[in-house]
Enzyme design. Structure first.
Site, PDB file in Angstrom:
ATOM      1  N   ASP A 176      -8.824   3.998 -61.066  1.00 19.24           N
ATOM      2  CA  ASP A 176      -7.364   4.141 -61.621  1.00 19.24           C
ATOM      3  C   ASP A 176      -6.976   5.512 -61.883  1.00 19.24           C
ATOM      4  OD1 ASP A 176      -5.446   2.168 -63.135  1.00 19.24           O
ATOM      5  OD2 ASP A 176      -5.503   4.232 -64.073  1.00 19.24           O
ATOM      6  N   ASN A 184       5.323   8.973 -62.271  1.00 14.15           N
ATOM      7  CA  ASN A 184       6.856   7.900 -61.942  1.00 14.15           C
ATOM      8  C   ASN A 184       7.796   8.502 -62.572  1.00 14.15           C
ATOM      9  OD1 ASN A 184       5.610   6.696 -59.618  1.00 14.15           O
ATOM     10  ND2 ASN A 184       4.969   4.797 -60.793  1.00 14.15           N
ATOM     11  N   GLU A 219      -1.796   1.477 -58.966  1.00 14.73           N
ATOM     12  CA  GLU A 219      -2.546   2.605 -59.002  1.00 14.73           C
ATOM     13  C   GLU A 219      -4.048   2.297 -59.071  1.00 14.73           C
ATOM     14  OE1 GLU A 219      -1.434   2.693 -63.179  1.00 14.73           O
ATOM     15  OE2 GLU A 219      -0.623   1.889 -61.377  1.00 14.73           O
TER      16      GLU A 219
END
Length: 297
Positions: A176, A184, A219
């Site tokens: 991860d 973002n 992700e």
């Protein structure tokens, strides 16, 4: 091997297998014309030679496929080998049909049943391979161009069984990207998408060619590693060190990435799905214990 190369290999395979399918159907129709329409066989020996396995176009085409780049993709190579074995057995049963018909004018029920069952199996397996090869491009994540989650689980059914059968060590790894939401929020989703592309490239370049990586979702990534937990940790330590030493240049932004990893060592009594659950649990522990670390379970 790059995934673009894999896609090209499967496109070639699809084209070759379609040709095999067309040739086989024509040969099957020709055989049924002889048996069903009660055609006379003028020269049985000549017909048997003409219809022999050694002289069959499909034999030569399948052998050419086996000697092509498809031999580097284990699960497809094994399926082609299985198909070729069925094809050779079909020729033996076809010879029995023609011999019985050519000498007595009839075909035994058992001989025909054996041929019909294998013929159905051969056509089913050949058609399945054509469809798999045509749809192979759909097995990749559209953004990162690595395998998608669905195909990962289809693919590792073969690898899981092979590893268990050969007593080969393997691990399942969940990964991860740490604080991806912050990336973002700070730089925008387009930059976030490019981060996913770049981290996928890094993963592909720094695992072995026979290991498997896929985008699990968002992700998160998942790996099937052909080695034990100790060696797996060494590999992912290298990846962590690489990420620590280099910033990603994306547009005008330089971004430092960290990843957390959860590693599950194979247990002989666990299914692959149970091992994925364990790897996910180890990943959760890595995130809970401060991120940018590797946890083994």
């Amino acid at each position: 091997m790059k995934n673009d190369d894999r896609i090209d290999i499967h496109k070639d395979l699809s084209s070759n297998l379609k040709s095999n399918l067309e040739i086989h159907l024509k040969k099957l129709i020709g055989l049924f014309k002889i048996l069903v329409c009660n055609k006379n066989i003028d020269n049985l020996d000549n017909l048997l030679e003409k219809q022999s396995y050694a002289n069959c176009e499909i034999t030569h085409m399948l052998n050419a496929v086996l000697n092509s780049k498809i031999k580097t993709i284990d699960d497809k190579k094994d399926k082609i080998l299985n198909l070729e074995g069925e094809h050779e057995r079909l020729h033996k049963l076809q010879n029995s049909l023609l011999l019985e018909y050519g000498t007595s004018g009839t075909v035994g029920e058992q001989t025909y049943e054996d041929f019909a069952i294998l013929e159905f199996q051969f056509m089913q397996n050949l058609t399945t391979l054509v469809i798999e090869s045509e749809n192979y491009e759909k097995n990749f994540d559209g953004l990162t161009n690595i395998f998608n989650r669905k195909y990962f689980f289809e693919k590792i059914e073969y690898d899981f069984s092979k590893a268990r059968l050969t007593r080969t060590d393997f691990t399942i790894v969940m990964a991860d990207i740490d604080y991806f939401k912050k990336i973002n929020d700070t730089y925008g989703h387009q930059v976030g998408d490019q981060v996913l592309v770049e981290i996928s490239r890094i993963f592909v370049e720094h695992i072995r060619a026979y290991d498997i990586v896929a985008r699990y979702g968002g992700e998160e990534f998942i790996f099937f590693m052909y080695t034990d937990a100790k060696e797996t940790v060494i590999i992912f330590n290298r990846i962590q060190s690489l990420l620590k030493s280099e910033e990603l240049q994306i547009g005008n932004h330089r971004i430092q990435l960290n990843c957390s990893f959860g590693v599950a060592q194979d247990r002989n009594d666990s299914s692959v799905y149970e091992l994925v659950t364990l790897a996910d649990k180890a990943l959760f522990e890595a995130k809970t214990n401060g991120r940018n670390r590797i946890e083994i379970i």
